[in-house]
Write a protein that holds these residues in place. Sequence first.
Motif, PDB file in Angstrom:
ATOM      1  N   GLU A 105       0.830  -1.196   0.000  1.00  0.00           N
ATOM      2  CA  GLU A 105       0.000   0.000   0.000  1.00  0.00           C
ATOM      3  C   GLU A 105       0.870   1.253   0.000  1.00  0.00           C
ATOM      4  O   GLU A 105       1.634   1.508   0.931  1.00  0.00           O
ATOM      5  N   GLY A 106       0.764   2.025  -1.065  1.00  0.00           N
ATOM      6  CA  GLY A 106       1.493   3.279  -1.162  1.00  0.00           C
ATOM      7  C   GLY A 106       2.952   3.150  -1.540  1.00  0.00           C
ATOM      8  O   GLY A 106       3.666   4.152  -1.603  1.00  0.00           O
ATOM      9  N   LYS A 107       3.437   1.910  -1.803  1.00  0.00           N
ATOM     10  CA  LYS A 107       4.845   1.758  -2.145  1.00  0.00           C
ATOM     11  C   LYS A 107       5.064   0.405  -2.810  1.00  0.00           C
ATOM     12  O   LYS A 107       4.166  -0.437  -2.866  1.00  0.00           O
ATOM     13  N   GLU A 108       6.259   0.214  -3.326  1.00  0.00           N
ATOM     14  CA  GLU A 108       6.654  -1.075  -3.888  1.00  0.00           C
ATOM     15  C   GLU A 108       7.934  -1.534  -3.207  1.00  0.00           C
ATOM     16  O   GLU A 108       8.886  -0.769  -3.053  1.00  0.00           O
ATOM     17  N   TRP A 109       7.959  -2.810  -2.799  1.00  0.00           N
ATOM     18  CA  TRP A 109       9.133  -3.411  -2.183  1.00  0.00           C
ATOM     19  C   TRP A 109       9.869  -4.234  -3.232  1.00  0.00           C
ATOM     20  O   TRP A 109       9.249  -4.852  -4.091  1.00  0.00           O
ATOM     21  N   ALA A 110      11.189  -4.261  -3.152  1.00  0.00           N
ATOM     22  CA  ALA A 110      11.959  -5.055  -4.119  1.00  0.00           C
ATOM     23  C   ALA A 110      13.242  -5.559  -3.496  1.00  0.00           C
ATOM     24  O   ALA A 110      13.865  -4.897  -2.655  1.00  0.00           O
ATOM     25  N   ALA A 111      13.636  -6.755  -3.916  1.00  0.00           N
ATOM     26  CA  ALA A 111      14.964  -7.302  -3.631  1.00  0.00           C
ATOM     27  C   ALA A 111      15.613  -7.549  -4.981  1.00  0.00           C
ATOM     28  O   ALA A 111      15.002  -8.147  -5.873  1.00  0.00           O
ATOM     29  N   THR A 112      16.848  -7.105  -5.154  1.00  0.00           N
ATOM     30  CA  THR A 112      17.470  -7.169  -6.470  1.00  0.00           C
ATOM     31  C   THR A 112      18.964  -7.431  -6.367  1.00  0.00           C
ATOM     32  O   THR A 112      19.608  -7.062  -5.392  1.00  0.00           O
TER      33      THR A 112
END
Length: 217
Positions: A105-112
């Motif tokens: 909600e309101g953002k995007e999480w990422a592992a890269t």
Amino acid sequence: AQAGNASSSGTLLLDGFDKSNYDGKFNTTLWGCFGCDEFGVVIAAQGNGLIRLDATNKGNFENHSGGLVSQSSWFPNEIGYLEAKMKLLSTDNGGVNILLRVPLEGKEWAATCWIQRFSETQAEYACDVFTYINQQYVGEYKTESFPVKYDEWHTAKIELTPNTFKLHFYLDGELIGEHTPSDVNVLKTKHLSASFGVYTDTKITAFIDDYVVSKAP
């Protein structure tokens, strides 16, 4: 759901990029393309996937990106790891990466994990975890950076421990870092999508091969 050339029940997605007859470019049953029509191309070449971007004069030094995102999503407890071979050819600014993404909600999480230009003769490899909020990247964790060579294949891997959502990051089979996200309780209830791509302010060429999303044991 299995995809690509998956040969066992433990594989969620597999693409060796060994067929060039998918839409003349890539397997559209596995991947959707972002940034490709405007800035560059993704094609099957030499038995692997080639991504070429040219963002020259496309904006005021904004960070442009392009690549492929999986057409399927999986629950976190279904994914055991994401792994791919990557090779960076261009010495222009930019890099190539693999990613796991989760919309919150309101953002995007990422592992890269990524390879990017460090100098004219040296590239670097590292992995990080971040959230994207209000068009800003907010870093949460980053491994040490390791020197890697241009024009050579390197294997990137993000391993996800079932249930706990603990991440392990690898370079060419060697563990280089581990991290449990701060949003772990929310992330465990969400779907993840897998993708790969390149990013640049100018132009760049990179290759991807043997892309695998494996089911957790």
